[in-house]
Design an enzyme around this catalytic site. Structure first.
Site, PDB file in Angstrom:
ATOM      1  N   THR A  26      -6.550   6.160  13.110  1.00 25.10           N
ATOM      2  CA  THR A  26      -6.995   7.142  12.115  1.00 25.10           C
ATOM      3  C   THR A  26      -7.855   8.253  12.697  1.00 25.10           C
ATOM      4  OG1 THR A  26      -8.553   7.378  10.278  1.00 25.10           O
ATOM      5  CG2 THR A  26      -8.778   5.396  11.588  1.00 25.10           C
ATOM      6  N   GLY A  70       0.817  -1.215   0.000  1.00 25.97           N
ATOM      7  CA  GLY A  70       0.000   0.000   0.000  1.00 25.97           C
ATOM      8  C   GLY A  70       0.849   1.263   0.000  1.00 25.97           C
ATOM      9  N   ASP A  72      -1.776 -13.044   5.379  1.00 27.44           N
ATOM     10  CA  ASP A  72      -3.042 -12.311   5.359  1.00 27.44           C
ATOM     11  C   ASP A  72      -3.442 -12.060   6.811  1.00 27.44           C
ATOM     12  OD1 ASP A  72      -5.620 -12.229   3.084  1.00 27.44           O
ATOM     13  OD2 ASP A  72      -5.988 -11.787   5.208  1.00 27.44           O
ATOM     14  N   LEU A  73      -3.943 -10.872   7.082  1.00 28.74           N
ATOM     15  CA  LEU A  73      -4.333 -10.549   8.468  1.00 28.74           C
ATOM     16  C   LEU A  73      -5.406 -11.491   8.990  1.00 28.74           C
ATOM     17  CD1 LEU A  73      -4.476  -6.743   9.249  1.00 28.74           C
ATOM     18  CD2 LEU A  73      -2.573  -8.316   9.322  1.00 28.74           C
ATOM     19  N   GLU A 120     -10.431   9.187  11.397  1.00 25.82           N
ATOM     20  CA  GLU A 120     -11.835   8.791  11.216  1.00 25.82           C
ATOM     21  C   GLU A 120     -12.483   8.395  12.542  1.00 25.82           C
ATOM     22  OE1 GLU A 120     -14.195   8.311   8.401  1.00 25.82           O
ATOM     23  OE2 GLU A 120     -12.869   9.926   7.818  1.00 25.82           O
ATOM     24  N   TYR A 163     -15.756   1.303   8.715  1.00 19.12           N
ATOM     25  CA  TYR A 163     -14.288   1.434   8.743  1.00 19.12           C
ATOM     26  C   TYR A 163     -13.844   2.019  10.080  1.00 19.12           C
ATOM     27  CZ  TYR A 163      -9.685   3.523   7.970  1.00 19.12           C
ATOM     28  OH  TYR A 163      -8.373   3.900   8.104  1.00 19.12           O
ATOM     29  N   LYS A 175     -11.720   0.335  13.199  1.00 14.13           N
ATOM     30  CA  LYS A 175     -10.438   0.885  13.647  1.00 14.13           C
ATOM     31  C   LYS A 175     -10.495   1.276  15.127  1.00 14.13           C
ATOM     32  CE  LYS A 175      -7.523   1.085  10.051  1.00 14.13           C
ATOM     33  NZ  LYS A 175      -6.092   0.763  10.073  1.00 14.13           N
TER      34      LYS A 175
HETATM   35  P1  NAP Z   1      -3.678   1.330   1.426  1.00 12.26           P
HETATM   36  O1  NAP Z   1      -2.857   1.995   0.363  1.00 12.26           O
HETATM   37  O2  NAP Z   1      -5.108   1.035   1.148  1.00 12.26           O
HETATM   38  O3  NAP Z   1      -2.922  -0.034   1.809  1.00 12.26           O
HETATM   39  C1  NAP Z   1      -3.555  -1.042   2.526  1.00 12.26           C
HETATM   40  C2  NAP Z   1      -2.671  -2.272   2.493  1.00 12.26           C
HETATM   41  O4  NAP Z   1      -3.308  -3.321   3.240  1.00 12.26           O
HETATM   42  C3  NAP Z   1      -2.419  -2.852   1.090  1.00 12.26           C
HETATM   43  O5  NAP Z   1      -1.093  -3.276   1.018  1.00 12.26           O
HETATM   44  C4  NAP Z   1      -3.352  -4.045   1.037  1.00 12.26           C
HETATM   45  O6  NAP Z   1      -2.951  -5.062   0.144  1.00 12.26           O
HETATM   46  C5  NAP Z   1      -3.222  -4.525   2.476  1.00 12.26           C
HETATM   47  N1  NAP Z   1      -4.303  -5.440   2.904  1.00 12.26           N
HETATM   48  C6  NAP Z   1      -5.635  -5.265   2.790  1.00 12.26           C
HETATM   49  N2  NAP Z   1      -6.284  -6.309   3.318  1.00 12.26           N
HETATM   50  C7  NAP Z   1      -5.336  -7.169   3.772  1.00 12.26           C
HETATM   51  C8  NAP Z   1      -5.377  -8.432   4.410  1.00 12.26           C
HETATM   52  N3  NAP Z   1      -6.539  -9.044   4.692  1.00 12.26           N
HETATM   53  N4  NAP Z   1      -4.209  -9.026   4.760  1.00 12.26           N
HETATM   54  C9  NAP Z   1      -3.016  -8.441   4.465  1.00 12.26           C
HETATM   55  N5  NAP Z   1      -2.914  -7.236   3.843  1.00 12.26           N
HETATM   56  C10 NAP Z   1      -4.069  -6.627   3.508  1.00 12.26           C
HETATM   57  O7  NAP Z   1      -3.633   2.175   2.776  1.00 12.26           O
HETATM   58  P2  NAP Z   1      -2.628   3.351   3.217  1.00 12.26           P
HETATM   59  O8  NAP Z   1      -3.181   4.642   2.742  1.00 12.26           O
HETATM   60  O9  NAP Z   1      -1.256   2.953   2.892  1.00 12.26           O
HETATM   61  O10 NAP Z   1      -2.856   3.342   4.785  1.00 12.26           O
HETATM   62  C11 NAP Z   1      -2.098   2.474   5.620  1.00 12.26           C
HETATM   63  C12 NAP Z   1      -2.844   2.226   6.916  1.00 12.26           C
HETATM   64  O11 NAP Z   1      -3.052   3.453   7.584  1.00 12.26           O
HETATM   65  C13 NAP Z   1      -4.224   1.618   6.757  1.00 12.26           C
HETATM   66  O12 NAP Z   1      -4.431   0.766   7.852  1.00 12.26           O
HETATM   67  C14 NAP Z   1      -5.174   2.801   6.847  1.00 12.26           C
HETATM   68  O13 NAP Z   1      -6.431   2.386   7.332  1.00 12.26           O
HETATM   69  C15 NAP Z   1      -4.439   3.675   7.842  1.00 12.26           C
HETATM   70  N6  NAP Z   1      -4.633   5.109   7.703  1.00 12.26           N
HETATM   71  C16 NAP Z   1      -4.430   5.720   6.507  1.00 12.26           C
HETATM   72  C17 NAP Z   1      -4.545   7.091   6.407  1.00 12.26           C
HETATM   73  C18 NAP Z   1      -4.317   7.789   5.100  1.00 12.26           C
HETATM   74  O14 NAP Z   1      -4.722   8.959   4.990  1.00 12.26           O
HETATM   75  N7  NAP Z   1      -3.673   7.182   4.142  1.00 12.26           N
HETATM   76  C19 NAP Z   1      -4.872   7.846   7.549  1.00 12.26           C
HETATM   77  C20 NAP Z   1      -5.040   7.191   8.759  1.00 12.26           C
HETATM   78  C21 NAP Z   1      -4.899   5.827   8.828  1.00 12.26           C
HETATM   79  P3  NAP Z   1      -3.336  -5.017  -1.426  1.00 12.26           P
HETATM   80  O15 NAP Z   1      -2.298  -4.119  -2.066  1.00 12.26           O
HETATM   81  O16 NAP Z   1      -3.226  -6.433  -1.821  1.00 12.26           O
HETATM   82  O17 NAP Z   1      -4.716  -4.447  -1.525  1.00 12.26           O
HETATM   83  O1  G4F Z   2     -10.257  10.552   0.144  1.00 12.93           O
HETATM   84  P1  G4F Z   2     -11.321   9.960   0.966  1.00 12.93           P
HETATM   85  O2  G4F Z   2     -11.977   8.724   0.447  1.00 12.93           O
HETATM   86  O3  G4F Z   2     -10.709   9.748   2.406  1.00 12.93           O
HETATM   87  P2  G4F Z   2     -11.381   9.574   3.853  1.00 12.93           P
HETATM   88  O4  G4F Z   2     -12.777   9.097   3.771  1.00 12.93           O
HETATM   89  O5  G4F Z   2     -11.137  10.841   4.597  1.00 12.93           O
HETATM   90  O6  G4F Z   2     -10.498   8.389   4.449  1.00 12.93           O
HETATM   91  C1  G4F Z   2      -9.076   8.377   4.323  1.00 12.93           C
HETATM   92  O7  G4F Z   2      -8.505   9.075   5.391  1.00 12.93           O
HETATM   93  C2  G4F Z   2      -8.723   8.466   6.675  1.00 12.93           C
HETATM   94  C3  G4F Z   2      -8.047   9.367   7.713  1.00 12.93           C
HETATM   95  O8  G4F Z   2      -8.966  10.344   8.141  1.00 12.93           O
HETATM   96  C4  G4F Z   2      -8.125   7.077   6.668  1.00 12.93           C
HETATM   97  F1  G4F Z   2      -8.278   6.501   7.885  1.00 12.93           F
HETATM   98  C5  G4F Z   2      -8.796   6.236   5.605  1.00 12.93           C
HETATM   99  O9  G4F Z   2      -8.156   4.955   5.553  1.00 12.93           O
HETATM  100  C6  G4F Z   2      -8.612   6.926   4.264  1.00 12.93           C
HETATM  101  O10 G4F Z   2      -7.241   6.892   3.935  1.00 12.93           O
HETATM  102  O11 G4F Z   2     -12.485  11.035   1.173  1.00 12.93           O
HETATM  103  C7  G4F Z   2     -12.212  12.310   1.702  1.00 12.93           C
HETATM  104  C8  G4F Z   2     -13.491  13.160   1.631  1.00 12.93           C
HETATM  105  C9  G4F Z   2     -14.718  12.428   2.178  1.00 12.93           C
HETATM  106  O12 G4F Z   2     -15.474  13.324   2.943  1.00 12.93           O
HETATM  107  C10 G4F Z   2     -15.499  12.033   0.931  1.00 12.93           C
HETATM  108  O13 G4F Z   2     -16.900  11.950   1.110  1.00 12.93           O
HETATM  109  O14 G4F Z   2     -13.765  13.413   0.245  1.00 12.93           O
HETATM  110  C11 G4F Z   2     -15.141  13.187   0.017  1.00 12.93           C
HETATM  111  N1  G4F Z   2     -15.341  12.908  -1.403  1.00 12.93           N
HETATM  112  C12 G4F Z   2     -16.010  13.717  -2.270  1.00 12.93           C
HETATM  113  N2  G4F Z   2     -16.032  13.138  -3.469  1.00 12.93           N
HETATM  114  C13 G4F Z   2     -14.933  11.812  -2.060  1.00 12.93           C
HETATM  115  C14 G4F Z   2     -15.383  11.946  -3.378  1.00 12.93           C
HETATM  116  N3  G4F Z   2     -14.221  10.729  -1.655  1.00 12.93           N
HETATM  117  C15 G4F Z   2     -13.945   9.773  -2.580  1.00 12.93           C
HETATM  118  N4  G4F Z   2     -13.195   8.699  -2.210  1.00 12.93           N
HETATM  119  N5  G4F Z   2     -14.380   9.872  -3.871  1.00 12.93           N
HETATM  120  C16 G4F Z   2     -15.109  10.939  -4.322  1.00 12.93           C
HETATM  121  O15 G4F Z   2     -15.500  11.017  -5.489  1.00 12.93           O
END
Ligand code: NAP
Ligand code: G4F
Length: 360
Positions: free
Chosen positions: A133, A13, A64-65, A135, A157, A161
C-alpha cells in the site's frame, strides 16, 4: 485444456470481488477464502456464487489468516498456480484502535500464507501477490512516490503492511518463491467499504437527498489522495504476477485531489450548489441552490457537511501521489477510469441503494 487455479484471500472485500470476476473471465478456477462471520459478509460475491456459468469454477473455503492450519489445508488441497493476499484489517483509522489485532492479521497473516506455500512444497509452483500500500510512504520522503522512495509508515496499519512487504521480499530471496508486492494507491468503487472516506461521502449525500439523514460529518478534508478505480487496479494485480520475474510495482493514477474536492465534485455531479464557510473544526458546507422538484427533501441554507474531531487520526498521512513509471513501462499500466467517472458510478449506485432503502 488445463485451467489455472487461483486462491484469493479477502474474497468478500472490494478487491477480492473484482479480482474474482476478472480471473473467472480469464477462465481461471477461483478459490476464495472467507472467514466465519455471525452475519452475512458475502454481499459483494453473491452474484458470482449464484451465477450458473461459474458452477465448478468458483469455490469458497472457510479460513482465517490467523489460523495457519486452515491456510495450509486449503493451499495443499487446491495446489494453486497463484495466490492473491487481499485479506487484511484494512482501515487505517481503526488500526489505531486495534493495533495488536491489525498487526497480527496483516503481518503474521501474510507470513502464515508464505510459510504455508513452503510447507506444502509449492515454493516453485505457486506465485504470491501481496497487497502492499501507498500508506507505507506515510510521511512522504519524495514529492511523488515510486518503488525507490523510502518508506515512513505513520499508523499501526502501515507498519503492519511494512512487515508484510519485507517478508514477501524475504521469501522471494530466501526460497525463490515468485512473490511480488503491488504497492497500490487508494482505489475505490461502489463496492468500497462504507467507512472509507469516498464511500462515506457518496452514501452520506445519497441519504441526505432521500431525507434519511440531515448532515455528514467528516475529519481532515484537506488530506490529499491519488484515487483510482478498483476494477482497473485488480487487473494490475494479475499483471504483476504475469510479469517475467517477481518484482515490486507502484500502481497509481498520478493525479491528486483533496477530500474536499471529492465532496465538491459529488455535489457538482448532483447539480446542487454548496458554499463552504468557517475554519478548522468550525468549517461547514451549506446548500445555496438546487432543483426543488428533483430534491424535495433539501432546503436552502441546510448545513450538509460538518467537521468532527472524531474522524481525525492520531497521526495523519496528509499527502500521497504516486509515480507509476515502472508499471507504465513494464506492465503497460494505463488507468481507464478517471475521478469523474468514478464519482458518477459511486453516486449513482448509492442513490439507488438509498432509494431501495426507502421502498423497503
Ligand atoms: P477490504 O474491502 O477491507 O477487504 C478486506 C478483506 O479481508 C475482507 O474480505 C475481510 O473479510 C478479509 N479479512 C479481514 N481479516 C481477515 C482474516 N483475519 N482472515 C481472513 N480474511 C480476513 O479491503 P480492500 O479495499 O478490498 O483491499 C484489499 C487489500 O488491499 C487489503 O489488504 C488492503 O489493505 C490493501 N490495499 C487496499 C487499497 C485500497 O485503496 N482499497 C490500497 C492499497 C492496499 P470480511 O468481509 O469478513 O471483513
Ligand atoms: O478513505 P480513507 O479511510 O483511506 P486511507 O486512510 O487513505 O486508507 C486506504 O487507502 C490505503 C492506500 O493508501 C489502503 F492501504 C488502506 O487499506 C485504505 O484502503 O481516508 C482517506 C483520507 C485520510 O486522510 C482520512 O483522514 O480521508 C481522510 N478523512 C477525512 N474524513 C476521512 C474522513 N477518512 C475516513 N475514513 N472517514 C472520514 O470521515
Amino acid at each position: 485444456m488445463k485451467f489455472k487455479k487461483a486462491i484469493i484471500t479477502g474474497i468478500t472485500g472490494q478487491d477480492g470481488s473484482y479480482l474474482a470476476e476478472f480471473l473467472l473471465k480469464k477462465k481461471y478456477i477461483v478459490h476464495g477464502i472467507k472467514r466465519k462471520s455471525s452475519s452475512f459478509n458475502s454481499s459483494r460475491i453473491d452474484h458470482i456464487y449464484e451465477n450458473k456459468s461459474y458452477k465448478n469454477k468458483f469455490f469458497l473455503h472457510y479460513g482465517d489468516l490467523l489460523d495457519s492450519n486452515s491456510l495450509t489445508k486449503i493451499i495443499r488441497k487446491v495446489s494453486p498456480d497463484e495466490i492473491y493476499n487481499f485479506a487484511a484489517q484494512s482501515h487505517v483509522g481503526v488500526s489505531f484502535e486495534l493495533p495488536n489485532y491489525t498487526s497480527q492479521v496483516n503481518s503474521i497473516g501474510t507470513l502464515n500464507l508464505l510459510q504455508a506455500i513452503n510447507d506444502c512444497g509449492l515454493s516453485q509452483k505457486t506465485k504470491f501477490y501481496q497487497a502492499s500500500t501507498s500508506e507505507l510512504y506515510g510521511e512522504i520522503q519524495e514529492k511523488r512516490q515510486s518503488e525507490k522512495t523510502p518508506f515512513y509508515p505513520k499508523s499501526p496499519y502501515a507498519t503492519s503492511k511494512l512487515f508484510a512487504y519485507w517478508i514477501t521480499k524475504n521469501y522471494r530471496e530466501s526460497y525463490k518463491i515468485f512473490a511480488s508486492n503491488g504497492i497500490l494507491f487508494n482505489h475505490e468503487s461502489p463496492r468500497r467499504g462504507e467507512t472509507f472516506v469516498t464511500r462515506k461521502i457518496t452514501i452520506g449525500l445519497s441519504r441526505i437527498i432521500h431525507g434519511l439523514e440531515k448532515c455528514l460529518n467528516l475529519g481532515n478534508i484537506y488530506s490529499l489522495r491519488d484515487w483510482g478505480h478498483a476494477r482497473d487496479y485488480v487487473e494490475m494485480c494479475w499483471k504483476v504476477l504475469q510479469f517475467q520475474k517477481p518484482d515490486d510495482f507502484v500502481i497509481a493514477t498520478e493525479k491528486q485531489y483533496s477530500v474536499k474536492f471529492f465532496v465538491d465534485q459529488c455535489f457538482k455531479y448532483l447539480k446542487i450548489k454548496i458554499r463552504w464557510s468557517g475554519k478548522g473544526l468550525n468549517e461547514y458546507a451549506k446548500i445555496i441552490d438546487f432543483d426543488k422538484k428533483k430534491y424535495p427533501n433539501l432546503k436552502i441554507n441546510m448545513v450538509v457537511i460538518k467537521i468532527s474531531k472524531k474522524y481525525f487520526r492520531p497521526n495523519e498521512v496528509n499527502n500521497l501521489i504516486g509515480n507509476a513509471n515502472k508499471a507504465k513501462k513494464l506492465l503497460k499500466w494505463k488507468p481507464k477510469i478517471n475521478i469523474h467517472q468514478l464519482i458518477k458510478e459511486m453516486m449513482d449506485a448509492d442513490l439507488e441503494n438509498s432509494r431501495k432503502l426507502i421502498l423497503r
